[in-house]
Scaffold this motif. Structure first.
Motif, PDB file in Angstrom:
ATOM      1  N   VAL A  80       7.118  20.295  21.328  1.00  0.00           N
ATOM      2  CA  VAL A  80       6.581  19.733  20.090  1.00  0.00           C
ATOM      3  C   VAL A  80       5.521  18.694  20.461  1.00  0.00           C
ATOM      4  O   VAL A  80       5.811  17.710  21.142  1.00  0.00           O
ATOM      5  N   LEU A  81       4.310  18.908  19.996  1.00  0.00           N
ATOM      6  CA  LEU A  81       3.186  18.051  20.378  1.00  0.00           C
ATOM      7  C   LEU A  81       2.507  17.442  19.154  1.00  0.00           C
ATOM      8  O   LEU A  81       2.572  17.997  18.052  1.00  0.00           O
ATOM      9  N   GLY A  82       1.840  16.315  19.346  1.00  0.00           N
ATOM     10  CA  GLY A  82       0.977  15.735  18.313  1.00  0.00           C
ATOM     11  C   GLY A  82       1.639  15.584  16.963  1.00  0.00           C
ATOM     12  O   GLY A  82       2.626  14.852  16.808  1.00  0.00           O
ATOM     13  N   GLU A  83       1.097  16.289  15.976  1.00  0.00           N
ATOM     14  CA  GLU A  83       1.584  16.194  14.595  1.00  0.00           C
ATOM     15  C   GLU A  83       2.586  17.298  14.270  1.00  0.00           C
ATOM     16  O   GLU A  83       2.843  17.586  13.103  1.00  0.00           O
ATOM     17  N   GLU A  84       3.186  17.876  15.285  1.00  0.00           N
ATOM     18  CA  GLU A  84       4.148  18.965  15.074  1.00  0.00           C
ATOM     19  C   GLU A  84       5.565  18.424  14.877  1.00  0.00           C
ATOM     20  O   GLU A  84       5.928  17.356  15.390  1.00  0.00           O
ATOM     21  N   GLY A 101      15.558  22.732   5.903  1.00  0.00           N
ATOM     22  CA  GLY A 101      16.308  22.451   7.112  1.00  0.00           C
ATOM     23  C   GLY A 101      16.230  20.990   7.501  1.00  0.00           C
ATOM     24  O   GLY A 101      15.910  20.121   6.684  1.00  0.00           O
ATOM     25  N   GLU A 102      16.495  20.740   8.781  1.00  0.00           N
ATOM     26  CA  GLU A 102      16.597  19.377   9.291  1.00  0.00           C
ATOM     27  C   GLU A 102      15.627  19.172  10.448  1.00  0.00           C
ATOM     28  O   GLU A 102      15.516  20.014  11.342  1.00  0.00           O
ATOM     29  N   VAL A 103      14.948  18.038  10.423  1.00  0.00           N
ATOM     30  CA  VAL A 103      14.045  17.684  11.513  1.00  0.00           C
ATOM     31  C   VAL A 103      14.880  17.327  12.744  1.00  0.00           C
ATOM     32  O   VAL A 103      15.760  16.458  12.678  1.00  0.00           O
ATOM     33  N   ILE A 104      14.605  17.985  13.877  1.00  0.00           N
ATOM     34  CA  ILE A 104      15.358  17.688  15.102  1.00  0.00           C
ATOM     35  C   ILE A 104      14.475  17.153  16.230  1.00  0.00           C
ATOM     36  O   ILE A 104      14.991  16.685  17.243  1.00  0.00           O
ATOM     37  N   ALA A 105      13.161  17.220  16.065  1.00  0.00           N
ATOM     38  CA  ALA A 105      12.250  16.618  17.039  1.00  0.00           C
ATOM     39  C   ALA A 105      10.880  16.440  16.382  1.00  0.00           C
ATOM     40  O   ALA A 105      10.512  17.215  15.495  1.00  0.00           O
ATOM     41  N   ILE A 106      10.139  15.415  16.815  1.00  0.00           N
ATOM     42  CA  ILE A 106       8.806  15.165  16.250  1.00  0.00           C
ATOM     43  C   ILE A 106       7.812  14.871  17.372  1.00  0.00           C
ATOM     44  O   ILE A 106       8.176  14.349  18.435  1.00  0.00           O
ATOM     45  N   GLY A 107       6.552  15.237  17.112  1.00  0.00           N
ATOM     46  CA  GLY A 107       5.490  14.912  18.043  1.00  0.00           C
ATOM     47  C   GLY A 107       5.120  13.438  17.973  1.00  0.00           C
ATOM     48  O   GLY A 107       5.478  12.728  17.027  1.00  0.00           O
ATOM     49  N   LYS A 108       4.365  12.976  18.948  1.00  0.00           N
ATOM     50  CA  LYS A 108       4.031  11.552  19.044  1.00  0.00           C
ATOM     51  C   LYS A 108       3.183  11.044  17.886  1.00  0.00           C
ATOM     52  O   LYS A 108       3.179   9.847  17.587  1.00  0.00           O
ATOM     53  N   SER A 109       2.456  11.949  17.217  1.00  0.00           N
ATOM     54  CA  SER A 109       1.551  11.518  16.141  1.00  0.00           C
ATOM     55  C   SER A 109       2.150  11.688  14.743  1.00  0.00           C
ATOM     56  O   SER A 109       1.454  11.474  13.748  1.00  0.00           O
ATOM     57  N   VAL A 110       3.404  12.068  14.663  1.00  0.00           N
ATOM     58  CA  VAL A 110       4.051  12.264  13.359  1.00  0.00           C
ATOM     59  C   VAL A 110       4.387  10.899  12.755  1.00  0.00           C
ATOM     60  O   VAL A 110       5.029  10.062  13.401  1.00  0.00           O
ATOM     61  N   ASN A 111       3.962  10.695  11.510  1.00  0.00           N
ATOM     62  CA  ASN A 111       4.148   9.394  10.855  1.00  0.00           C
ATOM     63  C   ASN A 111       5.117   9.415   9.679  1.00  0.00           C
ATOM     64  O   ASN A 111       5.691   8.377   9.342  1.00  0.00           O
ATOM     65  N   ASN A 112       5.269  10.573   9.033  1.00  0.00           N
ATOM     66  CA  ASN A 112       5.969  10.600   7.743  1.00  0.00           C
ATOM     67  C   ASN A 112       7.391  11.139   7.799  1.00  0.00           C
ATOM     68  O   ASN A 112       8.081  11.146   6.778  1.00  0.00           O
ATOM     69  N   PHE A 113       7.821  11.588   8.971  1.00  0.00           N
ATOM     70  CA  PHE A 113       9.156  12.162   9.094  1.00  0.00           C
ATOM     71  C   PHE A 113       9.824  11.649  10.356  1.00  0.00           C
ATOM     72  O   PHE A 113       9.160  11.294  11.332  1.00  0.00           O
ATOM     73  N   LYS A 114      11.156  11.635  10.308  1.00  0.00           N
ATOM     74  CA  LYS A 114      11.937  11.219  11.475  1.00  0.00           C
ATOM     75  C   LYS A 114      13.060  12.225  11.704  1.00  0.00           C
ATOM     76  O   LYS A 114      13.388  13.036  10.812  1.00  0.00           O
ATOM     77  N   VAL A 115      13.615  12.187  12.892  1.00  0.00           N
ATOM     78  CA  VAL A 115      14.726  13.072  13.211  1.00  0.00           C
ATOM     79  C   VAL A 115      15.867  12.825  12.225  1.00  0.00           C
ATOM     80  O   VAL A 115      16.216  11.678  11.927  1.00  0.00           O
ATOM     81  N   GLY A 116      16.405  13.922  11.684  1.00  0.00           N
ATOM     82  CA  GLY A 116      17.490  13.842  10.704  1.00  0.00           C
ATOM     83  C   GLY A 116      17.047  14.045   9.266  1.00  0.00           C
ATOM     84  O   GLY A 116      17.884  14.299   8.390  1.00  0.00           O
TER      85      GLY A 116
END
Length: 319
Positions: free
Chosen positions: A26-30, A70-85
């Motif tokens: 998972v990279l960037g905004e992914e 579903g559920e977020v389980i990982a985020i890229g370094k540039s993701v701002n609006n979501f977190k794991v869980g």
């Protein structure tokens, strides 16, 4: 990871239940999402049947399904609006990949958090159908208060959202369904008029020059056959821009004051957030026809392809 996929175009029998590769880093905004549910749309079997092979080519294997929750389980370094869980929903273009797998990697820009008052299973039924109707009516046709809108295929997944969105925008709504659903249209959605397309004189029983917008969710109307029922500057919108009648209609409309539009839905979280808010404000209800387990995905598609579904079909992913 587990998935339903196909290695050739064809009917539901080409769908296979098996293992495919997990998404890569998972990279960037992914965002990496664990899929809990996905829902079915007519687009799925049109793609699987090869009706759009000029756009999909022969790239296999192809997973099916567009919508997911579903559920977020990982985020890229540039993701701002979501977190794991976070519990999220959205849709992917099946021209690239589907959602019938345990995990999918998506851009954060297509996601929204699921409505707080909606089960995660039902959230999977929303994105593609609701966004199609929102973008068709609110953005393309610029529907407004007092417009008279006729919605064809009103009892299907896209049509049910179309009715409710048209009502939110202040329009008078005429629904077109089979006789099985006309009373449901009146009772559940308070449509101004419910028309049965199985009547012998349909569509000639429609009032000429009446409608500001005719929205063909089902994709079996043509501009040339329905244009007389639009008013002088009325708009016809189809969800099936690639069929021959649509191409002819687009050309014919060039010589008319009446407009021909086609909606090709854009997956974006901004519009999906508007739908989310309307659901939380109880302006939009979500209707599920039936829920299936992942192992029953073929059965679910057989049901969808009867073309008698009221609302949406949802499949629960195995984990």
């Amino acid at each position: 990871m587990k998935a339903f996929f196909y290695n050739e175009y064809g009917d539901v029998s080409v769908l296979q239940h098996g293992e495919i590769n997990n998404p890569k880093d998972v990279l960037g905004e992914e965002v990496l999402v664990k899929v809990n549910f996905f829902s079915l749309n007519p687009l799925d079997y049109k793609l699987r049947n090869g009706m759009l092979k000029l756009m999909t080519f022969r790239t296999f294997p192809r997973t099916t399904g567009s919508d997911f929750s579903g559920e977020v389980i990982a985020i890229g370094k540039s993701v701002n609006n979501f977190k794991v869980g976070d519990k999220v929903f959205g849709f992917l273009s099946q021209l690239s990949e589907g959602t019938s797998s345990q995990f999918i990697k998506v851009k954060e820009s297509i996601l929204a958090k699921i409505p707080s008052n909606l089960p995660i299973s039902d959230a999977a039924a929303v994105p593609l159908a609701a966004l199609t109707s929102y973008q068709a009516l609110a953005i393309l046709a610029k529907a407004k208060k007092g417009n008279k809108i006729l919605i064809n295929g009103a009892s299907g997944g896209t049509g049910i959202f179309a009715i409710q969105i048209a009502k939110i925008l202040g329009a008078d709504v005429t629904s077109v369904t089979s006789h099985r659903n006309t009373q449901w249209m009146r009772d559940e959605f308070s449509v101004n008029e419910a028309i049965d397309y199985t009547e012998e004189n349909f569509p000639n029983n429609l009032e000429k020059n009446k409608y500001d917008i005719i929205y063909d969710c089902y994709g079996n109307f043509s501009f040339n056959k329905i244009k007389d029922f639009l008013n002088t500057h009325g708009t016809f919108i189809t969800t099936d821009p690639f069929k021959f009648e649509s191409i002819i209609g687009r050309l014919t409309s060039k010589f008319s004051k009446k407009s021909f539009l086609s909606v090709i839905v854009d997956s974006n979280g901004f519009d999906l957030k508007i739908i989310k808010d309307w659901i939380e404000e109880e302006k939009i209800k979500v209707f599920i026809d039936k829920k299936y387990n992942f192992s029953e995905t073929k059965k679910a598609y057989n049901h969808l392809e009867t073309q008698r579904v009221k609302g949406k079909i949802v499949v629960q992913m195995d984990h």
